[in-house]
Motif scaffolding. Structure first.
Motif, PDB file in Angstrom:
ATOM      1  N   LYS A  13       7.009  24.343   4.214  1.00 15.73           N
ATOM      2  CA  LYS A  13       8.377  23.935   3.907  1.00 15.73           C
ATOM      3  C   LYS A  13       9.019  24.869   2.886  1.00 15.73           C
ATOM      4  O   LYS A  13       8.337  25.535   2.105  1.00 15.73           O
ATOM      5  N   VAL A  84      17.829  31.637   3.662  1.00 18.84           N
ATOM      6  CA  VAL A  84      17.738  31.600   5.124  1.00 18.84           C
ATOM      7  C   VAL A  84      17.287  32.951   5.671  1.00 18.84           C
ATOM      8  O   VAL A  84      16.496  33.024   6.621  1.00 18.84           O
ATOM      9  N   GLY A  88      14.217  31.597   6.890  1.00 21.84           N
ATOM     10  CA  GLY A  88      14.693  31.120   8.192  1.00 21.84           C
ATOM     11  C   GLY A  88      15.105  29.668   8.262  1.00 21.84           C
ATOM     12  O   GLY A  88      15.535  29.193   9.319  1.00 21.84           O
ATOM     13  N   LYS A  89      15.000  28.946   7.140  1.00 24.52           N
ATOM     14  CA  LYS A  89      15.327  27.514   7.173  1.00 24.52           C
ATOM     15  C   LYS A  89      15.390  26.980   5.752  1.00 24.52           C
ATOM     16  O   LYS A  89      15.021  27.665   4.786  1.00 24.52           O
ATOM     17  N   ASP A  91      14.306  23.142   3.963  1.00 25.26           N
ATOM     18  CA  ASP A  91      13.785  21.786   4.154  1.00 25.26           C
ATOM     19  C   ASP A  91      14.135  20.848   3.009  1.00 25.26           C
ATOM     20  O   ASP A  91      14.296  19.651   3.214  1.00 25.26           O
ATOM     21  N   HIS A 135      22.090  24.656   7.629  1.00 28.22           N
ATOM     22  CA  HIS A 135      20.742  25.236   7.711  1.00 28.22           C
ATOM     23  C   HIS A 135      19.642  24.205   7.470  1.00 28.22           C
ATOM     24  O   HIS A 135      18.456  24.549   7.532  1.00 28.22           O
ATOM     25  N   ARG A 137      17.015  21.420   8.139  1.00 26.32           N
ATOM     26  CA  ARG A 137      16.224  21.024   9.291  1.00 26.32           C
ATOM     27  C   ARG A 137      16.229  19.508   9.447  1.00 26.32           C
ATOM     28  O   ARG A 137      16.445  18.766   8.492  1.00 26.32           O
ATOM     29  N   SER A 140      14.869  16.903   6.738  1.00 28.13           N
ATOM     30  CA  SER A 140      15.077  17.531   5.434  1.00 28.13           C
ATOM     31  C   SER A 140      15.373  16.480   4.367  1.00 28.13           C
ATOM     32  O   SER A 140      15.631  15.310   4.659  1.00 28.13           O
TER      33      SER A 140
END
Length: 255
Positions: A13, A84, A88-89, A91, A135, A137, A140
């Protein structure tokens, strides 16, 4: 807490923690990182970021450090964009930045101080989430850091306390707005000896008075606050949203 007693709830995460190079924010970032999360820390000053990065990396934590004054729109955007771009994400977001530029009574507080209190303590929390929300998830988690002073704003912290009260309402409203994919909760710390609270906790008489107001007869630690925040941010709290956990040693907490 000993590292050997810490789990791995944040494996895989990515967590952003604002104002996280010292005090409670640093302890939260550290806890999430020790539990396997990739953490993004930030501060207004590059020197503070560099020092915190060094400490966290020495503990084997995967960490990205950025300068971010939360009232600066471009720096907020950069905080999200860089996170990001690297991971890439997103959480988890822990909104910890706060200011208390005045210890005056509310009706004697200068307008500029009122503006800063609302901007840093409330408005920027909303603006950061506006940037981050595309962004986030599914599953989250957002955690706001409020204060025991939200429940009964004390003299000298009155307007600060009122802005922290606003975070309790913001938690409820956003939990509804961001459901079901994102949980939103809040931690209300008691008094903790940090640089931010130094003018209170460094006064021996005031410190003893605060300790006596708690059932546990001690002030809180940054680790106490990090443990509660990590719980709310983790999947252990997957059925909790819109709630505030008071971590204040039994100090009265009722609106």
């Amino acid at each position: 807490m000993e590292k050997s007693k810490i789990g791995r709830r944040f494996e895989g995460k990515v967590a952003i923690v604002t104002a996280s190079t010292q005090g409670i924010g640093f302890a939260i970032a550290q806890r999430i990182g020790l539990e396997g999360g990739s953490v993004v820390i930030s501060s207004r000053r590059q020197r503070n970021v560099d020092e915190a990065l060094k400490k966290l990396k020495a503990q084997g934590i995967e960490v990205l450090g950025l300068v971010c004054h939360v009232s600066n729109a471009q720096q907020r955007k950069n905080l999200i964009d860089q996170t990001v771009q690297k991971y890439g994400k997103i959480d988890v977001i822990v909104s910890n930045a706060a200011a208390n530029p005045s210890i005056d009574a509310i009706l004697k507080t200068q307008e500029a101080a009122l503006d800063k209190l609302w901007e840093i303590n409330v408005k920027t929390s909303i603006l950061l989430l506006k940037d981050a929300s595309p962004h986030l998830r599914e599953g989250s988690s957002i955690v706001f850091i409020s204060s025991i002073s939200a429940f009964q704003p004390p003299a000298g912290l009155a307007m600060y306390g009122v802005t922290k009260t606003a975070l309790l309402g913001l938690t409820k409203a956003l939990a509804n707005e961001m459901a079901p994919h994102t949980r939103v909760n809040c931690v209300a710390p008691g008094f903790v000896p940090t640089h931010f609270a130094e003018y209170i906790t460094s006064n021996e008489a005031m410190r003893k008075s605060l300790e006596e107001q708690t059932l546990l007869k001690r002030l809180g630690t940054t680790e106490d606050m990090a443990a509660a925040t990590a719980f709310l941010a983790s999947d252990d709290a997957s059925y909790i949203t819109g709630e505030t956990i008071v971590v204040a040693g039994g100090m009265p907490s009722r609106l």
